[in-house]
Write a protein that holds these residues in place. Structure first.
Motif, PDB file in Angstrom:
ATOM      1  N   ASP A  13       0.822  -1.219   0.000  1.00 48.26           N
ATOM      2  CA  ASP A  13       0.000   0.000   0.000  1.00 48.26           C
ATOM      3  C   ASP A  13       0.851   1.263   0.000  1.00 48.26           C
ATOM      4  O   ASP A  13       0.355   2.345  -0.280  1.00 48.26           O
ATOM      5  CB  ASP A  13      -0.982   0.012   1.184  1.00 48.26           C
ATOM      6  CG  ASP A  13      -0.326  -0.243   2.522  1.00 48.26           C
ATOM      7  OD1 ASP A  13       0.718  -0.894   2.561  1.00 48.26           O
ATOM      8  OD2 ASP A  13      -0.889   0.199   3.543  1.00 48.26           O
ATOM      9  N   PHE A  14       2.143   1.142   0.294  1.00 47.18           N
ATOM     10  CA  PHE A  14       3.016   2.314   0.294  1.00 47.18           C
ATOM     11  C   PHE A  14       3.821   2.372  -1.005  1.00 47.18           C
ATOM     12  O   PHE A  14       4.581   1.443  -1.317  1.00 47.18           O
ATOM     13  CB  PHE A  14       3.967   2.289   1.486  1.00 47.18           C
ATOM     14  CG  PHE A  14       3.286   2.588   2.791  1.00 47.18           C
ATOM     15  CD1 PHE A  14       2.797   3.859   3.060  1.00 47.18           C
ATOM     16  CD2 PHE A  14       3.133   1.603   3.747  1.00 47.18           C
ATOM     17  CE1 PHE A  14       2.164   4.147   4.262  1.00 47.18           C
ATOM     18  CE2 PHE A  14       2.498   1.877   4.956  1.00 47.18           C
ATOM     19  CZ  PHE A  14       2.016   3.146   5.213  1.00 47.18           C
ATOM     20  N   SER A  15       3.666   3.486  -1.722  1.00 43.83           N
ATOM     21  CA  SER A  15       4.352   3.602  -3.025  1.00 43.83           C
ATOM     22  C   SER A  15       5.868   3.644  -2.873  1.00 43.83           C
ATOM     23  O   SER A  15       6.595   3.240  -3.779  1.00 43.83           O
ATOM     24  CB  SER A  15       3.864   4.844  -3.772  1.00 43.83           C
ATOM     25  OG  SER A  15       4.130   6.007  -3.023  1.00 43.83           O
ATOM     26  N   MET A  16       6.358   4.125  -1.716  1.00 40.71           N
ATOM     27  CA  MET A  16       7.811   4.208  -1.532  1.00 40.71           C
ATOM     28  C   MET A  16       8.454   2.821  -1.579  1.00 40.71           C
ATOM     29  O   MET A  16       9.524   2.642  -2.156  1.00 40.71           O
ATOM     30  CB  MET A  16       8.148   4.888  -0.207  1.00 40.71           C
ATOM     31  CG  MET A  16       9.631   5.130  -0.013  1.00 40.71           C
ATOM     32  SD  MET A  16      10.000   5.990   1.510  1.00 40.71           S
ATOM     33  CE  MET A  16       9.964   4.643   2.679  1.00 40.71           C
ATOM     34  N   VAL A  17       7.781   1.849  -0.958  1.00 36.05           N
ATOM     35  CA  VAL A  17       8.332   0.486  -0.939  1.00 36.05           C
ATOM     36  C   VAL A  17       8.296  -0.106  -2.355  1.00 36.05           C
ATOM     37  O   VAL A  17       9.273  -0.707  -2.810  1.00 36.05           O
ATOM     38  CB  VAL A  17       7.550  -0.403   0.045  1.00 36.05           C
ATOM     39  CG1 VAL A  17       8.095  -1.821   0.033  1.00 36.05           C
ATOM     40  CG2 VAL A  17       7.606   0.171   1.444  1.00 36.05           C
ATOM     41  N   ALA A  19       8.387   1.548  -5.098  1.00 35.46           N
ATOM     42  CA  ALA A  19       9.410   2.241  -5.899  1.00 35.46           C
ATOM     43  C   ALA A  19      10.812   1.715  -5.573  1.00 35.46           C
ATOM     44  O   ALA A  19      11.631   1.532  -6.480  1.00 35.46           O
ATOM     45  CB  ALA A  19       9.341   3.740  -5.643  1.00 35.46           C
TER      46      ALA A  19
ATOM     47  N   MET B  32      18.436   1.986   3.045  1.00 36.18           N
ATOM     48  CA  MET B  32      17.674   2.417   1.868  1.00 36.18           C
ATOM     49  C   MET B  32      18.474   3.304   0.917  1.00 36.18           C
ATOM     50  O   MET B  32      18.187   3.339  -0.277  1.00 36.18           O
ATOM     51  CB  MET B  32      16.390   3.112   2.300  1.00 36.18           C
ATOM     52  CG  MET B  32      15.472   2.134   3.049  1.00 36.18           C
ATOM     53  SD  MET B  32      13.952   2.862   3.603  1.00 36.18           S
ATOM     54  CE  MET B  32      13.011   2.871   2.089  1.00 36.18           C
ATOM     55  N   PHE B  89      15.047   8.311  -2.229  1.00 33.73           N
ATOM     56  CA  PHE B  89      14.342   7.036  -2.049  1.00 33.73           C
ATOM     57  C   PHE B  89      13.706   6.573  -3.367  1.00 33.73           C
ATOM     58  O   PHE B  89      13.695   5.396  -3.685  1.00 33.73           O
ATOM     59  CB  PHE B  89      13.236   7.164  -0.999  1.00 33.73           C
ATOM     60  CG  PHE B  89      13.744   7.222   0.424  1.00 33.73           C
ATOM     61  CD1 PHE B  89      14.913   6.595   0.805  1.00 33.73           C
ATOM     62  CD2 PHE B  89      13.031   7.900   1.404  1.00 33.73           C
ATOM     63  CE1 PHE B  89      15.377   6.647   2.111  1.00 33.73           C
ATOM     64  CE2 PHE B  89      13.479   7.961   2.713  1.00 33.73           C
ATOM     65  CZ  PHE B  89      14.653   7.330   3.067  1.00 33.73           C
ATOM     66  N   TYR B  90      13.112   7.532  -4.093  1.00 34.56           N
ATOM     67  CA  TYR B  90      12.372   7.179  -5.311  1.00 34.56           C
ATOM     68  C   TYR B  90      13.238   7.163  -6.572  1.00 34.56           C
ATOM     69  O   TYR B  90      12.779   6.710  -7.616  1.00 34.56           O
ATOM     70  CB  TYR B  90      11.229   8.174  -5.539  1.00 34.56           C
ATOM     71  CG  TYR B  90       9.992   7.887  -4.719  1.00 34.56           C
ATOM     72  CD1 TYR B  90       9.041   6.971  -5.154  1.00 34.56           C
ATOM     73  CD2 TYR B  90       9.778   8.527  -3.517  1.00 34.56           C
ATOM     74  CE1 TYR B  90       7.908   6.710  -4.416  1.00 34.56           C
ATOM     75  CE2 TYR B  90       8.642   8.270  -2.758  1.00 34.56           C
ATOM     76  CZ  TYR B  90       7.712   7.363  -3.213  1.00 34.56           C
ATOM     77  OH  TYR B  90       6.597   7.100  -2.478  1.00 34.56           O
ATOM     78  N   ARG B 100       2.329  11.030  -2.691  1.00 32.59           N
ATOM     79  CA  ARG B 100       3.530  10.189  -2.659  1.00 32.59           C
ATOM     80  C   ARG B 100       4.426  10.563  -1.474  1.00 32.59           C
ATOM     81  O   ARG B 100       4.963   9.694  -0.791  1.00 32.59           O
ATOM     82  CB  ARG B 100       4.283  10.353  -3.988  1.00 32.59           C
ATOM     83  CG  ARG B 100       5.370   9.347  -4.186  1.00 32.59           C
ATOM     84  CD  ARG B 100       5.810   9.261  -5.614  1.00 32.59           C
ATOM     85  NE  ARG B 100       6.094  10.572  -6.172  1.00 32.59           N
ATOM     86  CZ  ARG B 100       6.636  10.762  -7.369  1.00 32.59           C
ATOM     87  NH1 ARG B 100       6.914   9.724  -8.127  1.00 32.59           N
ATOM     88  NH2 ARG B 100       6.881  11.959  -7.828  1.00 32.59           N
ATOM     89  N   ASP B 103       2.673   9.434   1.760  1.00 25.91           N
ATOM     90  CA  ASP B 103       2.821   7.994   1.811  1.00 25.91           C
ATOM     91  C   ASP B 103       4.224   7.590   2.289  1.00 25.91           C
ATOM     92  O   ASP B 103       4.391   6.696   3.123  1.00 25.91           O
ATOM     93  CB  ASP B 103       2.649   7.555   0.346  1.00 25.91           C
ATOM     94  CG  ASP B 103       2.286   6.133   0.196  1.00 25.91           C
ATOM     95  OD1 ASP B 103       1.277   5.759   0.784  1.00 25.91           O
ATOM     96  OD2 ASP B 103       3.008   5.419  -0.514  1.00 25.91           O
ATOM     97  N   SER B 104       5.213   8.283   1.785  1.00 23.98           N
ATOM     98  CA  SER B 104       6.601   7.934   2.089  1.00 23.98           C
ATOM     99  C   SER B 104       6.967   8.270   3.525  1.00 23.98           C
ATOM    100  O   SER B 104       7.675   7.508   4.184  1.00 23.98           O
ATOM    101  CB  SER B 104       7.551   8.677   1.160  1.00 23.98           C
ATOM    102  OG  SER B 104       7.186   8.434  -0.154  1.00 23.98           O
ATOM    103  N   GLU B 107       5.470   5.647   5.681  1.00 21.09           N
ATOM    104  CA  GLU B 107       6.193   4.380   5.619  1.00 21.09           C
ATOM    105  C   GLU B 107       7.548   4.466   6.317  1.00 21.09           C
ATOM    106  O   GLU B 107       7.965   3.537   7.002  1.00 21.09           O
ATOM    107  CB  GLU B 107       6.353   3.942   4.158  1.00 21.09           C
ATOM    108  CG  GLU B 107       7.105   2.638   3.955  1.00 21.09           C
ATOM    109  CD  GLU B 107       6.440   1.407   4.593  1.00 21.09           C
ATOM    110  OE1 GLU B 107       5.457   1.548   5.324  1.00 21.09           O
ATOM    111  OE2 GLU B 107       6.946   0.300   4.361  1.00 21.09           O
TER     112      GLU B 107
END
Lengths: 138, 171
Positions: A13-17, A19, B32, B89-90, B100, B103-104, B107
């Motif tokens: 559900d998290f776009s960062m993961v 990506a 990461m 990260f992206y 986004r 969301d990040s 997370e």
């Protein structure tokens, strides 16, 4: 199988993961990458790919997601004979040993704990896909 | 930080707590992005201090709870700091606080808390996973309950400074 030819589904559900893993896959030369935001969407995509005879080769699946959790998706996939051999790697921030055991008992191929790095993911992908038979040509 | 067998960490020892927090944040960033962070100042906020706070643009907040202890962990960033971090990260340019970015930060908070929970549980606590929330808005402040003590760990990156904060009451 030839690693760059792999078809991979990322369910998180998290776009960062998604990506982060996608960037690692691209570095391995894999471009056939699909994404789902929860277990239900992931399951639907797996079923559709199966019905079109274009199955996935590997799935990375988060544990905690809305609509359908990763562990529920894993159980559902393993209960369907046509998809039961599909390798699924569970990805989670939950480090409890009980979760690892539960995932492996339910048929997960492997388990990744966040935060992960490129080397960890690459190693797992290579190990799993090397064991996967080559795709039959159409 | 390795836990001493069978010993509960004294949660009033902010220096130890902040060291653990820093190690968890640093480990997450290192895994990461293969970059190391630098530890900055530790500040303690209590009853009066909680009203004097930094201003942030986006914060990820998550509960730190077990049966008889309640707390909160948060990561707070300015736009100037968070954009280059998330871009790293992206591997893509991120220039605004959009879904986004939200969301990040959620997370990131979740992943750091996963490590923090494990570290604290090594000392005999029984903290559980919780769901992160994100607060955003230019120059917002994150206030804590007056009954709680909050430790704020300043963390420096190559892109600027952000704050990791941990608070408990009832300890």
């Amino acid at each position: 199988m030839n690693i760059p030819e792999a078809k991979i589904l990322l369910v998180d559900d998290f776009s960062m993961v998604r990506a982060s893993i996608k960037n690692i896959l691209k570095d391995l030369g894999i471009t056939n990458i699909h994404e789902a935001k929860d277990g239900q969407q992931g399951l639907d995509m797996l079923a559709e790919a199966q019905s079109k005879k274009e199955p996935f080769d590997l799935v990375f699946c988060d544990w905690n997601m809305p609509n359908m959790s990763g562990i529920d998706m894993l159980k559902e996939v393993k209960s369907r004979p046509e998809m039961s051999d599909l390798p699924i790697v569970m990805v989670t921030a939950e480090r409890d040993r009980a979760n690892v055991v539960q995932a492996l008992k339910q048929g997960a191929k492997d388990y990744v704990v966040k935060p992960f790095n490129k080397a960890q993911i690459s190693k797992k992908i290579e190990r799993i896909l090397m064991q996967t038979p080559a795709r039959a040509s159409a | 930080m390795a836990a001493e067998q069978g010993s509960l960490l004294d949660l009033s020892r902010g220096d130890q707590l902040c060291q653990i927090v820093f190690e968890c944040v640093n480990e997450t960033f290192y895994q990461m992005t293969q970059t190391n962070l630098r530890k900055g100042q530790v500040r303690v906020f209590n009853t009066e201090g909680s009203l004097i706070n930094y201003k942030h643009d986006i914060s990820g907040i998550i509960g730190v709870v077990q049966d008889d202890l309640e707390g909160t962990f948060s990561l707070s960033f300015s736009s100037e700091t968070v954009f280059p971090i998330l871009s790293e990260f992206y591997s893509k340019d991120i220039k605004k606080i959009d879904d986004r970015a939200i969301d990040s930060v959620a997370e990131l908070t979740n992943v750091v808390y996963g490590l923090l929970k494990e570290s604290l549980n090594d000392y005999g606590y029984g903290f559980k996973m919780c769901l992160p929330i994100v607060v955003m808005g230019p120059n917002h402040k994150v206030f804590s309950p007056l009954s709680a003590t909050k430790w704020s760990q300043e963390i420096h990156t190559n892109h600027g400074t952000f704050w990791a904060e941990l608070l408990f009451h009832n300890f």
